[in-house]
Design a protein around this motif. Structure first.
Motif, PDB file in Angstrom:
ATOM      1  N   MET A   1     -29.586  58.162   6.644  1.00 41.40           N
ATOM      2  CA  MET A   1     -28.093  57.649   6.264  1.00 41.40           C
ATOM      3  C   MET A   1     -27.999  57.262   4.764  1.00 41.40           C
ATOM      4  O   MET A   1     -28.974  56.963   4.080  1.00 41.40           O
ATOM      5  N   THR A   2     -27.078  58.026   4.065  1.00 38.66           N
ATOM      6  CA  THR A   2     -26.890  57.855   2.555  1.00 38.66           C
ATOM      7  C   THR A   2     -26.255  56.454   2.436  1.00 38.66           C
ATOM      8  O   THR A   2     -26.080  55.935   3.144  1.00 38.66           O
ATOM      9  N   ALA A   3     -26.195  56.122   1.035  1.00 42.18           N
ATOM     10  CA  ALA A   3     -25.856  54.966   0.577  1.00 42.18           C
ATOM     11  C   ALA A   3     -24.465  54.764   0.873  1.00 42.18           C
ATOM     12  O   ALA A   3     -24.129  53.741   1.183  1.00 42.18           O
ATOM     13  N   ASP A   4     -23.721  55.810   0.693  1.00 42.18           N
ATOM     14  CA  ASP A   4     -22.248  55.809   0.733  1.00 42.18           C
ATOM     15  C   ASP A   4     -21.931  55.401   2.268  1.00 42.18           C
ATOM     16  O   ASP A   4     -20.931  54.618   2.676  1.00 42.18           O
ATOM     17  N   ALA A   5     -22.743  56.131   3.190  1.00 45.53           N
ATOM     18  CA  ALA A   5     -22.343  55.904   4.785  1.00 45.53           C
ATOM     19  C   ALA A   5     -22.595  54.356   5.053  1.00 45.53           C
ATOM     20  O   ALA A   5     -22.171  53.837   5.888  1.00 45.53           O
ATOM     21  N   THR A   6     -23.737  53.778   4.299  1.00 44.71           N
ATOM     22  CA  THR A   6     -24.289  52.361   4.451  1.00 44.71           C
ATOM     23  C   THR A   6     -23.053  51.455   3.988  1.00 44.71           C
ATOM     24  O   THR A   6     -22.846  50.516   4.529  1.00 44.71           O
ATOM     25  N   ARG A   7     -22.312  51.838   2.734  1.00 48.13           N
ATOM     26  CA  ARG A   7     -21.286  51.039   2.303  1.00 48.13           C
ATOM     27  C   ARG A   7     -20.077  51.308   3.065  1.00 48.13           C
ATOM     28  O   ARG A   7     -19.203  50.323   2.953  1.00 48.13           O
ATOM     29  N   ALA A   8     -19.852  52.445   3.951  1.00 49.33           N
ATOM     30  CA  ALA A   8     -18.639  52.537   4.621  1.00 49.33           C
ATOM     31  C   ALA A   8     -18.244  51.413   5.677  1.00 49.33           C
ATOM     32  O   ALA A   8     -18.917  51.740   6.754  1.00 49.33           O
ATOM     33  N   ARG A   9     -17.609  50.434   5.530  1.00 49.98           N
ATOM     34  CA  ARG A   9     -17.529  49.445   6.299  1.00 49.98           C
ATOM     35  C   ARG A   9     -16.263  49.794   7.381  1.00 49.98           C
ATOM     36  O   ARG A   9     -16.110  49.222   8.439  1.00 49.98           O
ATOM     37  N   GLN A  10     -15.140  50.286   6.572  1.00 54.52           N
ATOM     38  CA  GLN A  10     -14.070  50.695   7.569  1.00 54.52           C
ATOM     39  C   GLN A  10     -14.255  51.995   8.160  1.00 54.52           C
ATOM     40  O   GLN A  10     -14.748  52.869   7.831  1.00 54.52           O
ATOM     41  N   ARG A  11     -13.610  52.068   9.541  1.00 55.87           N
ATOM     42  CA  ARG A  11     -13.963  53.212  10.479  1.00 55.87           C
ATOM     43  C   ARG A  11     -12.249  53.407  10.809  1.00 55.87           C
ATOM     44  O   ARG A  11     -11.883  52.468  11.470  1.00 55.87           O
ATOM     45  N   LEU A  12     -12.101  54.673  10.719  1.00 59.20           N
ATOM     46  CA  LEU A  12     -10.729  54.874  11.266  1.00 59.20           C
ATOM     47  C   LEU A  12     -10.545  56.182  12.317  1.00 59.20           C
ATOM     48  O   LEU A  12     -11.368  57.138  11.935  1.00 59.20           O
ATOM     49  N   PHE A  13      -9.569  56.088  13.138  1.00 61.05           N
ATOM     50  CA  PHE A  13      -9.064  57.205  14.087  1.00 61.05           C
ATOM     51  C   PHE A  13      -8.270  58.050  13.435  1.00 61.05           C
ATOM     52  O   PHE A  13      -7.196  57.630  12.900  1.00 61.05           O
ATOM     53  N   VAL A  14      -8.382  59.458  13.472  1.00 60.52           N
ATOM     54  CA  VAL A  14      -7.424  60.165  12.938  1.00 60.52           C
ATOM     55  C   VAL A  14      -7.155  61.385  13.816  1.00 60.52           C
ATOM     56  O   VAL A  14      -8.062  61.651  14.720  1.00 60.52           O
ATOM     57  N   SER A  15      -5.928  62.026  13.885  1.00 58.06           N
ATOM     58  CA  SER A  15      -5.570  62.897  14.795  1.00 58.06           C
ATOM     59  C   SER A  15      -5.911  64.270  14.458  1.00 58.06           C
ATOM     60  O   SER A  15      -5.762  65.167  15.321  1.00 58.06           O
ATOM     61  N   ASP A  16      -6.186  64.404  13.357  1.00 64.26           N
ATOM     62  CA  ASP A  16      -6.439  65.809  12.718  1.00 64.26           C
ATOM     63  C   ASP A  16      -8.015  66.593  13.110  1.00 64.26           C
ATOM     64  O   ASP A  16      -8.800  65.634  13.029  1.00 64.26           O
ATOM     65  N   PRO A  17      -8.036  67.666  13.026  1.00 62.73           N
ATOM     66  CA  PRO A  17      -9.337  68.265  13.051  1.00 62.73           C
ATOM     67  C   PRO A  17     -10.186  67.488  11.664  1.00 62.73           C
ATOM     68  O   PRO A  17      -9.561  67.543  10.644  1.00 62.73           O
ATOM     69  N   ILE A  18     -11.432  67.527  11.879  1.00 59.89           N
ATOM     70  CA  ILE A  18     -12.312  67.194  10.800  1.00 59.89           C
ATOM     71  C   ILE A  18     -13.331  68.259  10.342  1.00 59.89           C
ATOM     72  O   ILE A  18     -13.855  68.731  11.247  1.00 59.89           O
ATOM     73  N   THR A  19     -13.056  68.880   9.112  1.00 61.07           N
ATOM     74  CA  THR A  19     -14.191  69.823   8.903  1.00 61.07           C
ATOM     75  C   THR A  19     -14.587  69.323   7.439  1.00 61.07           C
ATOM     76  O   THR A  19     -13.942  68.733   6.663  1.00 61.07           O
ATOM     77  N   GLY A  43     -11.850  56.052  -3.936  1.00 59.58           N
ATOM     78  CA  GLY A  43     -13.115  56.118  -4.216  1.00 59.58           C
ATOM     79  C   GLY A  43     -14.114  55.414  -3.184  1.00 59.58           C
ATOM     80  O   GLY A  43     -15.179  55.567  -3.207  1.00 59.58           O
ATOM     81  N   THR A  44     -13.332  54.679  -2.413  1.00 62.99           N
ATOM     82  CA  THR A  44     -14.357  53.829  -1.491  1.00 62.99           C
ATOM     83  C   THR A  44     -14.490  54.713  -0.400  1.00 62.99           C
ATOM     84  O   THR A  44     -13.675  55.335   0.285  1.00 62.99           O
ATOM     85  N   PRO A  45     -15.916  54.696   0.171  1.00 64.29           N
ATOM     86  CA  PRO A  45     -16.375  55.552   1.334  1.00 64.29           C
ATOM     87  C   PRO A  45     -15.574  54.665   2.736  1.00 64.29           C
ATOM     88  O   PRO A  45     -15.989  53.541   2.692  1.00 64.29           O
ATOM     89  N   VAL A  46     -15.343  55.766   3.593  1.00 68.86           N
ATOM     90  CA  VAL A  46     -14.789  55.073   5.037  1.00 68.86           C
ATOM     91  C   VAL A  46     -15.603  56.366   6.094  1.00 68.86           C
ATOM     92  O   VAL A  46     -15.980  57.196   5.514  1.00 68.86           O
ATOM     93  N   LYS A  47     -15.564  55.639   7.378  1.00 72.80           N
ATOM     94  CA  LYS A  47     -16.002  56.577   8.291  1.00 72.80           C
ATOM     95  C   LYS A  47     -14.733  56.823   9.157  1.00 72.80           C
ATOM     96  O   LYS A  47     -13.890  56.340   9.122  1.00 72.80           O
ATOM     97  N   ILE A  48     -14.501  58.145   9.508  1.00 68.32           N
ATOM     98  CA  ILE A  48     -13.467  58.476  10.459  1.00 68.32           C
ATOM     99  C   ILE A  48     -13.951  59.531  11.597  1.00 68.32           C
ATOM    100  O   ILE A  48     -15.146  60.017  11.664  1.00 68.32           O
ATOM    101  N   PHE A  49     -12.981  59.465  12.666  1.00 70.37           N
ATOM    102  CA  PHE A  49     -13.574  60.194  13.824  1.00 70.37           C
ATOM    103  C   PHE A  49     -12.240  60.556  14.425  1.00 70.37           C
ATOM    104  O   PHE A  49     -11.114  59.910  14.402  1.00 70.37           O
ATOM    105  N   ASN A  50     -12.294  61.609  15.269  1.00 73.79           N
ATOM    106  CA  ASN A  50     -10.877  61.841  16.120  1.00 73.79           C
ATOM    107  C   ASN A  50     -11.245  62.295  17.505  1.00 73.79           C
ATOM    108  O   ASN A  50     -10.474  62.604  18.365  1.00 73.79           O
TER     109      ASN A  50
END
Length: 266
Positions: A1-19, A43-50
């Motif tokens: 896991m990258t350093a940015d992924a480790t720092r990404a504390r916020q996680r968001l649901f999005v309705s769009d396709p992710i590429t 510039g802040t890293p976040v996590k997203i999923f759909n």
């Protein structure tokens, strides 16, 4: 896991396709939350999923006046299956219903079906509000899918239209059912061709009654279904939200995904 992924504390649901490399617009509510509640900056890293494309690392592009966007970078987790049971429940009072929805999502429920019963205390359900709670709970518990929530229907109508390749475990407070753990253990041990064939059952449904319990007519109609099994949740009468959590807990332990490894966190 990258350093940015480790720092990404916020996680968001999005309705769009992710590429990779795409830019995704955030809702005004998401933008407001990130900027004014969490005090995050571009510039802040976040996590997203759909719910379809797995979980991705993204970076906030902009946040201004209820408008924002993120730039997608790389996939963190591939989409997997999360096949939880359907929870069939009668609507209850607001705060307790909020608790039921949140915990059911955390417990891995697959679908949520509100039903109107003869002894129910209300027949009003705000689906938009419940949908928002489902999404928030899915974001928090790091699941990859968002459970579908259906429009409320009358319990007996739902039972009448339920496909026979579904298995109903209805929590019967009259004591006519066997303990739910015992029923599920027996179900797991049964082979193909048995009366309730766990191999070929498409979906299991946990049916929770209202605060006043099922009516005699409802109990009789459900018991007549070949795909329904009465189960007991123990010697005490449980509140509806407690019964839902208890039933989901035992189900996930015996037939569900509790044997899976948790999400890796560095």
């Amino acid at each position: 896991m990258t350093a940015d992924a480790t720092r990404a504390r916020q996680r968001l649901f999005v309705s769009d396709p992710i590429t990779p490399g795409c830019e995704i617009e955030l809702s005004s509510e998401q933008s407001h939350y990130l900027e004014h509640v969490m005090r995050l900056k571009p510039g802040t890293p976040v996590k997203i999923f759909n719910g379809l494309d797995g979980e991705w690392l993204a970076t906030i592009n902009e946040l201004r006046k209820k408008k924002g966007s993120v730039a997608v970078e790389s996939q963190l987790r591939a989409q997997g299956t999360e096949v939880g049971p359907t929870l069939v429940f009668a609507p209850i009072k607001k705060q307790r219903l909020d608790f039921l929805i949140e915990k059911a999502v955390e417990m891995g429920v697959g679908r949520l079906q509100p039903v109107i019963t003869q002894h129910g205390i209300t027949d009003k359900v705000r689906l938009d509000r419940l949908q928002a709670q489902v999404i928030e709970a899915a974001e928090q518990c790091e699941r990859l899918t968002v459970p579908e929530i259906f429009k409320p229907v009358r319990l007996l109508d739902w039972v009448a239209n339920c496909p026979e390749n579904h298995h109903l475990l209805f929590c019967d407070e009259t004591g006519s059912g066997s303990p739910i753990g015992e029923v599920l253990s027996q179900l797991l041990a049964k082979g193909a061709g048995s009366a309730i064939d766990n191999v070929n059952v498409i979906n299991h449904a946990l049916v929770i009654g209202p605060e006043g319990g099922f009516s005699a007519d409802e109990l009789e109609r459900i018991r007549k279904q070949s795909f329904a099994t009465p189960v007991s949740l123990g010697p005490r009468i449980l509140r509806a939200e407690t019964a839902a959590i208890a039933a989901l807990t035992v189900f996930q332990d015996r037939l569900g995904d509790w044997s899976n490894q948790p999400v890796t966190r560095d």
